[in-house]
Design an enzyme around this catalytic site. Structure first.
Site, PDB file in Angstrom:
ATOM      1  CB  THR A 307      -1.034  -0.071   1.162  1.00  0.00           C
ATOM      2  OG1 THR A 307      -1.904   1.042   1.059  1.00  0.00           O
ATOM      3  CG2 THR A 307      -0.375  -0.076   2.530  1.00  0.00           C
ATOM      4  CE  LYS A 311      -1.869   0.373  -3.417  1.00  0.00           C
ATOM      5  NZ  LYS A 311      -3.284   0.565  -3.717  1.00  0.00           N
ATOM      6  CG  ASN A 403      -8.872  15.181  -9.997  1.00  0.00           C
ATOM      7  OD1 ASN A 403      -9.331  14.669  -8.975  1.00  0.00           O
ATOM      8  ND2 ASN A 403      -7.600  15.559 -10.096  1.00  0.00           N
TER       9      ASN A 403
HETATM   10  P1  NAP Z   1      -4.687   9.952  -3.979  1.00  0.00           P
HETATM   11  O1  NAP Z   1      -3.860   9.277  -5.004  1.00  0.00           O
HETATM   12  O2  NAP Z   1      -4.038  10.836  -2.987  1.00  0.00           O
HETATM   13  O3  NAP Z   1      -5.836  10.776  -4.752  1.00  0.00           O
HETATM   14  C1  NAP Z   1      -6.734  11.574  -4.031  1.00  0.00           C
HETATM   15  C2  NAP Z   1      -7.802  12.104  -4.965  1.00  0.00           C
HETATM   16  O4  NAP Z   1      -8.756  12.792  -4.170  1.00  0.00           O
HETATM   17  C3  NAP Z   1      -7.275  13.090  -5.995  1.00  0.00           C
HETATM   18  O5  NAP Z   1      -8.022  12.979  -7.164  1.00  0.00           O
HETATM   19  C4  NAP Z   1      -7.525  14.439  -5.304  1.00  0.00           C
HETATM   20  O6  NAP Z   1      -7.677  15.503  -6.200  1.00  0.00           O
HETATM   21  C5  NAP Z   1      -8.851  14.149  -4.635  1.00  0.00           C
HETATM   22  N1  NAP Z   1      -9.091  15.024  -3.490  1.00  0.00           N
HETATM   23  C6  NAP Z   1      -8.547  14.911  -2.265  1.00  0.00           C
HETATM   24  N2  NAP Z   1      -9.029  15.891  -1.467  1.00  0.00           N
HETATM   25  C7  NAP Z   1      -9.878  16.634  -2.220  1.00  0.00           C
HETATM   26  C8  NAP Z   1     -10.685  17.767  -1.966  1.00  0.00           C
HETATM   27  N3  NAP Z   1     -10.714  18.322  -0.752  1.00  0.00           N
HETATM   28  N4  NAP Z   1     -11.444  18.262  -2.959  1.00  0.00           N
HETATM   29  C9  NAP Z   1     -11.428  17.691  -4.180  1.00  0.00           C
HETATM   30  N5  NAP Z   1     -10.686  16.614  -4.501  1.00  0.00           N
HETATM   31  C10 NAP Z   1      -9.914  16.075  -3.520  1.00  0.00           C
HETATM   32  O7  NAP Z   1      -5.493   8.868  -3.100  1.00  0.00           O
HETATM   33  P2  NAP Z   1      -6.022   7.435  -3.585  1.00  0.00           P
HETATM   34  O8  NAP Z   1      -5.002   6.401  -3.305  1.00  0.00           O
HETATM   35  O9  NAP Z   1      -6.538   7.573  -4.956  1.00  0.00           O
HETATM   36  O10 NAP Z   1      -7.211   7.186  -2.572  1.00  0.00           O
HETATM   37  C11 NAP Z   1      -8.424   7.925  -2.650  1.00  0.00           C
HETATM   38  C12 NAP Z   1      -9.486   7.249  -1.805  1.00  0.00           C
HETATM   39  O11 NAP Z   1      -9.796   5.985  -2.356  1.00  0.00           O
HETATM   40  C13 NAP Z   1      -8.991   6.912  -0.379  1.00  0.00           C
HETATM   41  O12 NAP Z   1      -9.366   7.915   0.489  1.00  0.00           O
HETATM   42  C14 NAP Z   1      -9.665   5.604  -0.032  1.00  0.00           C
HETATM   43  O13 NAP Z   1     -10.759   5.839   0.833  1.00  0.00           O
HETATM   44  C15 NAP Z   1     -10.174   5.093  -1.353  1.00  0.00           C
HETATM   45  N6  NAP Z   1      -9.605   3.761  -1.648  1.00  0.00           N
HETATM   46  C16 NAP Z   1     -10.391   2.684  -1.417  1.00  0.00           C
HETATM   47  C17 NAP Z   1      -9.932   1.415  -1.693  1.00  0.00           C
HETATM   48  C18 NAP Z   1     -10.830   0.242  -1.425  1.00  0.00           C
HETATM   49  O14 NAP Z   1     -10.359  -0.909  -1.472  1.00  0.00           O
HETATM   50  N7  NAP Z   1     -12.088   0.470  -1.203  1.00  0.00           N
HETATM   51  C19 NAP Z   1      -8.633   1.225  -2.206  1.00  0.00           C
HETATM   52  C20 NAP Z   1      -7.842   2.368  -2.430  1.00  0.00           C
HETATM   53  C21 NAP Z   1      -8.341   3.633  -2.137  1.00  0.00           C
HETATM   54  P3  NAP Z   1      -6.405  16.333  -6.707  1.00  0.00           P
HETATM   55  O15 NAP Z   1      -5.805  15.535  -7.831  1.00  0.00           O
HETATM   56  O16 NAP Z   1      -6.966  17.623  -7.147  1.00  0.00           O
HETATM   57  O17 NAP Z   1      -5.473  16.467  -5.537  1.00  0.00           O
END
Ligand code: NAP
Length: 522
Positions: A307, A311, A403
């Site tokens: 994680t 990755k 996004n």
């Molecule tokens: P990441 O790579 O850091 O991406 C975060 C995303 O959220 C980006 O698109 C970011 O936009 C957006 N974002 C964050 N805060 C924001 C805000 N205040 N307003 C608008 N957009 C915002 O994180 P990730 O690894 O993709 O994970 C994202 C979520 O996916 C996690 O929180 C987790 O809950 C979920 N997840 C779930 C699983 C599962 O198995 N269910 C697995 C992995 C992840 P910008 O590009 O503009 O910064």
């Protein structure tokens, strides 16, 4: 046998006696009486606590730790030597004396007492609370040379998980009973794997509030979560590599499935701090010490979940070794599953995209290829969005990525040949499926939502990848609007099921996995 020793450290005799009773009830296999914790510690108090310990029938170590090595009281070296000698005379099975202090009068007193009770044993210990000893193996040998029949105990703080391997090597190559453990959060693997590696004992607390050393696990964690009673020489070891890792549900989920399936395996949280060099060093440390499952001897790591932030490091590691990487993992640019085969050959997979896709198709009652031409809005363009987009683009879904940072949406859309838009454009949303891949709405900001409720229509399928809380505000409002809802838990469970199959070669019990997740998420 590797003893699970519970450390008893109380200020009063009554509290210590109560802790002893609780330790026995919790399944302790040995007691360590930390007499330096007793306020105004004297011979009478030590005798009373020792008598209570002996009544349990468990082997008892009496320790009166020097304050310079983590002891709780400032007792003189003479007082401590006297207390240890009295403890031997009063029936202690072992006494623990600091190797540094085992000279002159202390040595004479303790040896004289042991000569009168030859059944009692001596543990000679060395501690470093700041960091690793320069050469733990050398220290181990020095202790043996000083007293051939003593049990060497070498304990130091691991400032990084890679510091643990020198301790592991002492147990792997040692030729006698020894205690070699690392303190701190990074030392967790040494405390649990001590049993697999044939250490003399590992030390546990009754609960987190009673820990007598940094990073000490509780007996409940060791026996429950970490399957202490099942660990043996041939136990295959798995784990989740990440930083931070304390919040991970995976150890509870995988260990519950191993328990239910009576699988001789164990799953650990592996805090690997730092970037690619630290990750590579960890992988090489594991492989060189016998990766490839329990039957291969040595450490016996069979695979890892991977994680944040490792990755891409995992992908680069397998690519660098010239080994197999699942093609879609290459496209996504991330490996979340590593399998270590015989000979330490590592292969890489990504189960996130299949986890997300399976969660969606199962809820919709369709097969993956029925998603062809289905309009899907993906909110977010980070790591989770990448896996979701790759999995759905692979079966021909018509994707639009929304996004906050539009350049990231444009880049991701360019890679997977789909459309992109800014977040305000969600107002004109026209999609059958909406998937939130941002962290918006995740605990503790559970009041937030990535998509205003007025944009949700009743014939939509709304999938929130966030799983903490189980029902996000987005899902609550979507349900109220009449949409079909899918929780991020479904994705988590399905990607974990796919990992289990890669690790073990069989399907896990889905109900057990689900129950473990729900228990963790309350
Ligand atoms: P990441 O790579 O850091 O991406 C975060 C995303 O959220 C980006 O698109 C970011 O936009 C957006 N974002 C964050 N805060 C924001 C805000 N205040 N307003 C608008 N957009 C915002 O994180 P990730 O690894 O993709 O994970 C994202 C979520 O996916 C996690 O929180 C987790 O809950 C979920 N997840 C779930 C699983 C599962 O198995 N269910 C697995 C992995 C992840 P910008 O590009 O503009 O910064």
């Amino acid at each position: 046998m590797t003893y699970l020793a519970v450390s008893i450290g109380s200020e009063t005799v009554d509290a210590a006696v109560e802790q002893i009773r609780e330790a026995k009830k919790a399944g302790a296999e040995m007691l360590e009486l930390r007499t330096d914790y007793l306020a105004g510690c004297d011979v009478q108090k030590v005798r009373s606590v020792l008598a209570a310990g002996r009544k349990t029938g468990l082997p008892v170590i009496v320790t009166c730790r020097d304050a310079a090595q983590g002891g709780a009281a400032e007792l003189s070296v003479e007082q401590r030597a006297q207390l240890l000698a009295e403890a031997i005379a009063a029936g202690a099975d072992f006494v623990d004396c600091e190797f540094d202090n085992f000279s002159g009068d202390t040595r004479d007193k303790v040896k004289a007492a042991l000569a009168n009770r030859p059944k009692a044993g001596l543990i000679l210990s060395a501690h470093d609370f700041a960091g690793p000893f320069a050469d733990p193996a050398k220290l181990y040998n020095e202790i043996i040379r000083a007293e051939l029949w003593a049990i060497p105990k070498v304990v130091y703080k691991a400032n990084h998980i890679n510091d643990c391997f020198a301790a592991i090597d002492v147990l792997l190559h040692g030729d006698r009973e020894a205690i070699v453990l690392c303190m701190g959060a990074s030392g967790l693997i040494t405390r649990v794997l001590s049993k697999k590696l044939g250490g003399f004992a590992t030390f546990a607390s009754l609960d987190a509030s009673c820990a007598t050393a940094p990073g000490q696990l509780s007996i409940g964690e060791l026996k429950g979560l970490y399957r202490w009673d099942e660990i043996g020489e041939s136990t295959e070891v798995f784990g989740v590599i990440g930083s931070p890792i304390g919040h991970s549900m995976s150890p509870a989920v995988f260990n519950a499935c191993f328990e239910a399936g009576e699988i001789g395996a164990l799953y650990l949280p592996l805090l690997v701090e730092g970037e690619k060099p630290s990750f590579d060093e960890f992988m090489n440390n594991v492989i060189v010490r016998g990766g490839g499952g329990g039957t291969g001897g040595g450490l016996g790591f069979g695979g890892f979940s991977v994680t944040i932030p490792h990755k891409t490091h995992a992908l680069d590691f397998v690519n660098g070794a010239g080994e197999f990487v699942e093609p879609l993992a290459v496209t996504i640019g991330a490996v979340n599953t590593l399998k270590i085969g015989f000979g330490g050959i590592v292969s890489g997979y990504n189960t996130d995209y299949a986890g997300a896709r399976d969660a969606l198709t199962a809820a919709m009652g369709i097969g993956p290829h029925d998603l062809h031409n289905v309009k899907v809005a993906v909110v977010g363009a980070g790591g989770a969005a990448r896996a979701v987009v790759a999995g759905l683009a692979d079966v021909g879904a018509r994707l639009t990525i929304y996004n906050r940072t539009i350049s990231k949406a444009r880049d991701l859309a360019g890679e997977f040949k789909c459309r992109y838009a800014a977040l305000p454009d969600l107002a004109t949303l026209d999609a059958r499926v909406l998937i939130n891949c941002t962290s918006i709405g995740m605990s503790p900001d559970a009041d937030a939502t990535p998509v205003p409720s007025e944009f949700i229509k009743k014939d939509m399928v709304v999938f929130d990848t966030v799983y903490n809380p189980l029902e996000t505000r987005l899902l609550k409002e979507s349900r109220a609007a009449g949409a079909k809802c899918i929780s991020g838990v479904e994705m988590f469970i399905r990607q974990a099921m796919a990992q289990y199959k890669i690790f073990i070669g069989a399907e896990p019990d889905e109900d057990v996995m689900r129950a473990a997740v729900c228990e963790r998420l309350g």
